[in-house]
Design an enzyme around this catalytic site. Structure first.
Site, PDB file in Angstrom:
ATOM      1  N   CYS A   1      19.879  32.746  17.077  1.00  0.00           N
ATOM      2  CA  CYS A   1      20.550  31.998  15.997  1.00  0.00           C
ATOM      3  C   CYS A   1      21.506  30.968  16.572  1.00  0.00           C
ATOM      4  O   CYS A   1      21.566  29.827  16.104  1.00  0.00           O
ATOM      5  CB  CYS A   1      21.282  32.961  15.056  1.00  0.00           C
ATOM      6  SG  CYS A   1      22.367  34.109  15.918  1.00  0.00           S
TER       7      CYS A   1
ATOM      8  N   CYS B   1      20.391  38.652  20.467  1.00  0.00           N
ATOM      9  CA  CYS B   1      19.401  37.926  21.277  1.00  0.00           C
ATOM     10  C   CYS B   1      19.806  36.473  21.569  1.00  0.00           C
ATOM     11  O   CYS B   1      19.231  35.846  22.436  1.00  0.00           O
ATOM     12  CB  CYS B   1      18.050  37.952  20.572  1.00  0.00           C
ATOM     13  SG  CYS B   1      18.027  36.997  19.055  1.00  0.00           S
TER      14      CYS B   1
ATOM     15  N   CYS C   1      16.176  34.116  12.471  1.00  0.00           N
ATOM     16  CA  CYS C   1      16.337  35.567  12.613  1.00  0.00           C
ATOM     17  C   CYS C   1      15.328  36.302  11.723  1.00  0.00           C
ATOM     18  O   CYS C   1      14.736  37.301  12.130  1.00  0.00           O
ATOM     19  CB  CYS C   1      17.767  35.981  12.271  1.00  0.00           C
ATOM     20  SG  CYS C   1      18.075  37.712  12.679  1.00  0.00           S
TER      21      CYS C   1
ATOM     22  N   CYS D   1      30.266  26.496   9.469  1.00  0.00           N
ATOM     23  CA  CYS D   1      28.835  26.496   9.102  1.00  0.00           C
ATOM     24  C   CYS D   1      28.554  25.488   7.981  1.00  0.00           C
ATOM     25  O   CYS D   1      29.336  25.364   7.044  1.00  0.00           O
ATOM     26  CB  CYS D   1      28.482  27.914   8.654  1.00  0.00           C
ATOM     27  SG  CYS D   1      26.933  28.046   7.769  1.00  0.00           S
TER      28      CYS D   1
ATOM     29  N   ASN E   1      10.001  21.124  45.819  1.00  0.00           N
ATOM     30  CA  ASN E   1       9.169  19.940  45.686  1.00  0.00           C
ATOM     31  C   ASN E   1       8.587  19.978  44.263  1.00  0.00           C
ATOM     32  O   ASN E   1       8.982  20.814  43.449  1.00  0.00           O
ATOM     33  CB  ASN E   1       8.083  19.918  46.768  1.00  0.00           C
ATOM     34  CG  ASN E   1       7.695  18.483  47.117  1.00  0.00           C
ATOM     35  OD1 ASN E   1       7.408  17.673  46.233  1.00  0.00           O
ATOM     36  ND2 ASN E   1       7.690  18.154  48.403  1.00  0.00           N
ATOM     37  N   THR E   2       7.663  19.124  43.955  1.00  0.00           N
ATOM     38  CA  THR E   2       7.201  19.015  42.569  1.00  0.00           C
ATOM     39  C   THR E   2       6.206  20.130  42.205  1.00  0.00           C
ATOM     40  O   THR E   2       5.587  20.744  43.062  1.00  0.00           O
ATOM     41  CB  THR E   2       6.544  17.646  42.334  1.00  0.00           C
ATOM     42  OG1 THR E   2       5.568  17.442  43.352  1.00  0.00           O
ATOM     43  CG2 THR E   2       7.576  16.532  42.370  1.00  0.00           C
TER      44      THR E   2
ATOM     45  N   CYS F   1       4.258  18.638  49.087  1.00  0.00           N
ATOM     46  CA  CYS F   1       3.610  17.652  48.219  1.00  0.00           C
ATOM     47  C   CYS F   1       2.315  18.268  47.665  1.00  0.00           C
ATOM     48  O   CYS F   1       1.438  18.684  48.428  1.00  0.00           O
ATOM     49  CB  CYS F   1       3.312  16.388  48.998  1.00  0.00           C
ATOM     50  SG  CYS F   1       2.563  15.130  47.959  1.00  0.00           S
TER      51      CYS F   1
HETATM   52  C1  LIG Z   1       7.367   9.458  42.615  1.00  0.00           C
HETATM   53  C2  LIG Z   1       7.772  10.576  43.497  1.00  0.00           C
HETATM   54  C3  LIG Z   1       7.428  10.606  44.826  1.00  0.00           C
HETATM   55  C4  LIG Z   1       7.816  11.656  45.650  1.00  0.00           C
HETATM   56  N1  LIG Z   1       7.520  11.615  46.968  1.00  0.00           N
HETATM   57  C5  LIG Z   1       7.941  12.600  47.787  1.00  0.00           C
HETATM   58  C6  LIG Z   1       7.752  12.509  49.197  1.00  0.00           C
HETATM   59  O1  LIG Z   1       7.224  11.544  49.702  1.00  0.00           O
HETATM   60  N2  LIG Z   1       8.194  13.549  49.944  1.00  0.00           N
HETATM   61  C7  LIG Z   1       8.814  14.647  49.421  1.00  0.00           C
HETATM   62  O2  LIG Z   1       9.198  15.547  50.165  1.00  0.00           O
HETATM   63  N3  LIG Z   1       9.018  14.746  48.089  1.00  0.00           N
HETATM   64  C8  LIG Z   1       8.605  13.736  47.278  1.00  0.00           C
HETATM   65  N4  LIG Z   1       8.886  13.817  45.928  1.00  0.00           N
HETATM   66  C9  LIG Z   1       9.580  15.012  45.398  1.00  0.00           C
HETATM   67  C10 LIG Z   1      11.092  14.816  45.345  1.00  0.00           C
HETATM   68  O3  LIG Z   1      11.652  14.630  46.623  1.00  0.00           O
HETATM   69  C11 LIG Z   1      11.780  16.024  44.684  1.00  0.00           C
HETATM   70  O4  LIG Z   1      11.508  17.174  45.449  1.00  0.00           O
HETATM   71  C12 LIG Z   1      11.314  16.270  43.255  1.00  0.00           C
HETATM   72  O5  LIG Z   1      11.128  15.041  42.593  1.00  0.00           O
HETATM   73  C13 LIG Z   1      12.296  17.131  42.456  1.00  0.00           C
HETATM   74  O6  LIG Z   1      13.543  16.495  42.270  1.00  0.00           O
HETATM   75  P1  LIG Z   1      13.959  15.736  40.886  1.00  0.00           P
HETATM   76  O7  LIG Z   1      13.727  16.672  39.771  1.00  0.00           O
HETATM   77  O8  LIG Z   1      15.381  15.327  41.094  1.00  0.00           O
HETATM   78  O9  LIG Z   1      13.057  14.540  40.788  1.00  0.00           O
HETATM   79  C14 LIG Z   1       8.519  12.738  45.102  1.00  0.00           C
HETATM   80  C15 LIG Z   1       8.865  12.731  43.754  1.00  0.00           C
HETATM   81  C16 LIG Z   1       8.528  11.660  42.959  1.00  0.00           C
HETATM   82  C17 LIG Z   1       8.931  11.648  41.515  1.00  0.00           C
HETATM   83  S1  SF4 Z   2      22.334  27.494  11.759  1.00  0.00           S
HETATM   84 FE1  SF4 Z   2      23.359  29.026  10.512  1.00  0.00          FE
HETATM   85  S2  SF4 Z   2      25.464  29.093  11.253  1.00  0.00           S
HETATM   86 FE2  SF4 Z   2      24.540  27.214  12.031  1.00  0.00          FE
HETATM   87  S3  SF4 Z   2      25.122  25.718  10.525  1.00  0.00           S
HETATM   88 FE3  SF4 Z   2      23.087  26.402   9.962  1.00  0.00          FE
HETATM   89  S4  SF4 Z   2      23.468  28.066   8.509  1.00  0.00           S
HETATM   90 FE4  SF4 Z   2      25.405  27.674   9.550  1.00  0.00          FE
HETATM   91  S1  SF4 Z   3      21.594  37.254  17.711  1.00  0.00           S
HETATM   92 FE1  SF4 Z   3      21.207  36.113  15.844  1.00  0.00          FE
HETATM   93  S2  SF4 Z   3      18.956  35.869  15.766  1.00  0.00           S
HETATM   94 FE2  SF4 Z   3      19.414  37.472  17.266  1.00  0.00          FE
HETATM   95  S3  SF4 Z   3      19.301  39.371  16.091  1.00  0.00           S
HETATM   96 FE3  SF4 Z   3      21.458  38.743  16.066  1.00  0.00          FE
HETATM   97  S4  SF4 Z   3      21.668  37.546  14.216  1.00  0.00           S
HETATM   98 FE4  SF4 Z   3      19.481  37.710  14.598  1.00  0.00          FE
END
Ligand SMILES: Cc1cc2nc3c(=O)[nH]c(=O)nc-3n(C[C@H](O)[C@H](O)[C@H](O)COP(=O)(O)O)c2cc1C
Ligand code: SF4
Ligand code: SF4
Lengths: 424, 70
Positions: free
Chosen positions: A385, A382, A352, A342, A200-201, A135
């Site tokens: 696109c 990459c 690109c 497209c 955890n968070t 936590c």
């Molecule tokens: C409001 C809230 C309260 C939480 N309280 C606890 C707690 O008391 N103990 C714990 O271990 N984790 C706690 N957590 C963390 C969650 O158990 C979990 O690890 C985290 O939310 C990631 O999961 P998720 O993305 O599904 O929410 C809490 C999370 C939220 C949102």
């Molecule tokens: S992003 Fe490029 S490939 Fe996709 S719909 Fe638009 S013009 Fe066509």
């Molecule tokens: S994958 Fe798409 S964005 Fe990347 S270099 Fe090739 S054409 Fe360009």
């Protein structure tokens, strides 16, 4: 129909879905509702000395019309007396003996404190214990939660304290607010943990109100950093699970947590090494009923793949997750545009041209209509696109037939090293 | 010049060296690219060095090296 039950560190659960320790598991009433709906297990809201909470407590990151892309909270652990929680755990376990109840615990890093609380929760019949060493707010300012979880030596020590008194499996829950989570996962292993859970968070401030200039959420105009979770954190959690799963020193089961909202997310976490998953934000956003889609989708997926048991997929992608330096530098992927699909929005061309390698040309056909074509020789593959393209199937990323044998950065460097050794 | 044209130019130089029986003696990574030293043995022994700036040719030259070593 495929078997979606799991045996996680010796804890048998009818399905891989446990509610994470959080507001959904605050009371017996809620956990019973969850089990009735079909959840396999629940990690009870963290128990310890009852705390005091502030209002308000939650904030959300909405992105482009998508509500709750990320969720933020400044809530602490349970504010209810231990005795009340223990009574409800006992009753719930009696009513649902085949469902899993894990007690999440947090006390000061003192041996006798851990022994005391471990024995108490064990006496009411929990299936396992989770140590909340993650936590990131409030409790950490008091030397607990992530204040422990950020120090490998304290993680090891606390795990050991819990293990000394535990007869049921101990799961050490890790914080992502650390440079390398493998360091604390290894410490948990050294402390004797039966499993680790992550994440955890993540430390966060979800926003600042543009009218009042107050942090979000605010308490009488002031805010404090909170913990971030929900769909936005999934990639961070998935990497941490994968990194631990592929580390030979972390050879205990991993409970995957962080942004899991769908059965597809679940499959990804399990392929990457999670033995089961925990969910909080998705249940808070949509209610316990999401369990129907989660279990049905998972079953159907396994049936379609011809897989009899969910356990068969655990870790199946781990060996494909490696270091960058072992990836094949000679592998070549290029983008190819399907002009019949497209819609000529030109998003790919702009992406690109402005931000990648300037290799999508706008050409004109014999009827005077514009069309796009990738100069494959210059394309670096990459994916940008295809990521920005709004039309499914308009851009395919094609693996070219290799013309050279695979060569990784590591292969390359050792070949150069050999050369230099021979030359000297 | 496009990336591909640049690669083809540098690749041609590498291929020419190999054709003339030069072997790779050393490769040094620098801020300006990889400096590759070639050596030709025999009666007309000589050393030549080239600088490769294109990423694809820097991959290519080490691929050749590995092929030669295996
Ligand atoms: C409001 C809230 C309260 C939480 N309280 C606890 C707690 O008391 N103990 C714990 O271990 N984790 C706690 N957590 C963390 C969650 O158990 C979990 O690890 C985290 O939310 C990631 O999961 P998720 O993305 O599904 O929410 C809490 C999370 C939220 C949102
Ligand atoms: S992003 Fe490029 S490939 Fe996709 S719909 Fe638009 S013009 Fe066509
Ligand atoms: S994958 Fe798409 S964005 Fe990347 S270099 Fe090739 S054409 Fe360009």
């Amino acid at each position: 129909m495929a078997d979606i039950s799991i045996n996680f560190a010796g804890i048998k659960s009818p399905n891989p879905y446990w509610l994470a320790s959080a507001p959904p598991t605050n009371t017996g009433y809620q956990v019973q509702r969850a089990f009735e709906a079909g959840w396999g297990g629940a990690v009870w809201k963290t128990l310890g000395e009852p705390i005091l909470n502030v209002t308000s407590r939650f904030g959300a990151h909405h992105f482009n019309g998508q509500r709750v892309a990320g969720f933020n909270n400044i809530e602490l652990i349970s504010d209810r007396p231990l005795e009340v929680n223990l009574k409800e755990i006992y009753e719930t376990k009696k009513m649902y003996p085949n469902h899993v109840i894990i007690a999440s615990l947090m006390v000061e890093p003192k041996r006798e404190k851990w022994h005391e609380i471990v024995k108490k929760v064990q006496d009411v019949g929990v299936d396992g214990i989770e140590l909340n060493l993650g936590c990131p707010h409030g409790m950490s300012e008091r030397g607990m939660g992530s204040a422990i979880g950020q120090h490998p030596d304290l993680v090891e020590m606390t795990t050991m304290y819990a293990k000394e008194a535990a007869e049921v499996p101990v799961i050490t829950k890790l914080t992502p607010n650390i440079t390398d989570i493998r360091a604390t996962a290894k410490a948990a292993v050294r402390g004797g943990a039966d499993a680790v859970s992550m994440i955890n968070t993540i430390n966060s401030l979800v926003g600042v109100d543009l009218d009042t200039w107050n942090p979000v959420p605010n308490v009488n105009g002031q805010g404090a950093h909170g913990g971030y979770c929900g769909p936005a954190v999934k990639p961070i959690a998935l990497n941490m699970v994968g990194d631990c799963a592929r580390n030979p020193e972390i050879n205990i089961p991993i409970s995957g947590i962080g942004g899991i909202s769908t059965w597809q997310d679940t499959v990804e976490f399990m392929l990457m090494g999670a033995g089961g998953v925990q969910i909080c934000t998705a249940a808070m956003h949509h209610g316990f009923r999401i369990i129907e889609d989660l279990t049905e989708g998972l079953s159907n997926y396994l049936d379609e793949k011809g897989i009899d048991s969910l356990s068969d997929i655990i870790g199946a992608s781990v060996e494909k997750y490696t270091d960058w330096s072992d990836l094949d530098l000679n592998h070549k992927v290029v983008a190819r545009i399907n002009n019949d699909i497209c819609i000529n929005c030109n998003k790919c061309h702009i992406a690109c041209e402005d931000t990648s390698h300037q290799c999508i040309d706008i050409l004109t056909d014999e009827n005077g209509n514009d069309y796009l074509k990738v100069r494959e020789d210059d394309c670096v593959g990459c994916n940008l696109c295809s990521i920005v393209c709004p039309v499914d199937g308009a851009i395919d990323m094609i693996d070219l037939t290799p013309t050279e044998p695979p060569m990784s950065w590591n292969n390359r460097q050792s070949a150069i090293q050999m050369l230099q050794n021979a030359d000297s | 010049m496009s990336n591909y044209e640049e690669f083809m130019e540098e690749k041609q130089v590498i291929d020419e060296m190999v054709k003339q029986n030069y072997v790779i003696k050393n490769i040094n990574g620098t801020l300006e690219g990889d400096v590759v030293e070639f050596e030709k043995l025999g009666k007309t022994a000589s050393r030549k060095s080239i600088r490769l700036t294109n990423p694809d040719s820097r991959k290519y030259v080490t691929t050749i090296l590995i092929k030669g070593q295996s």
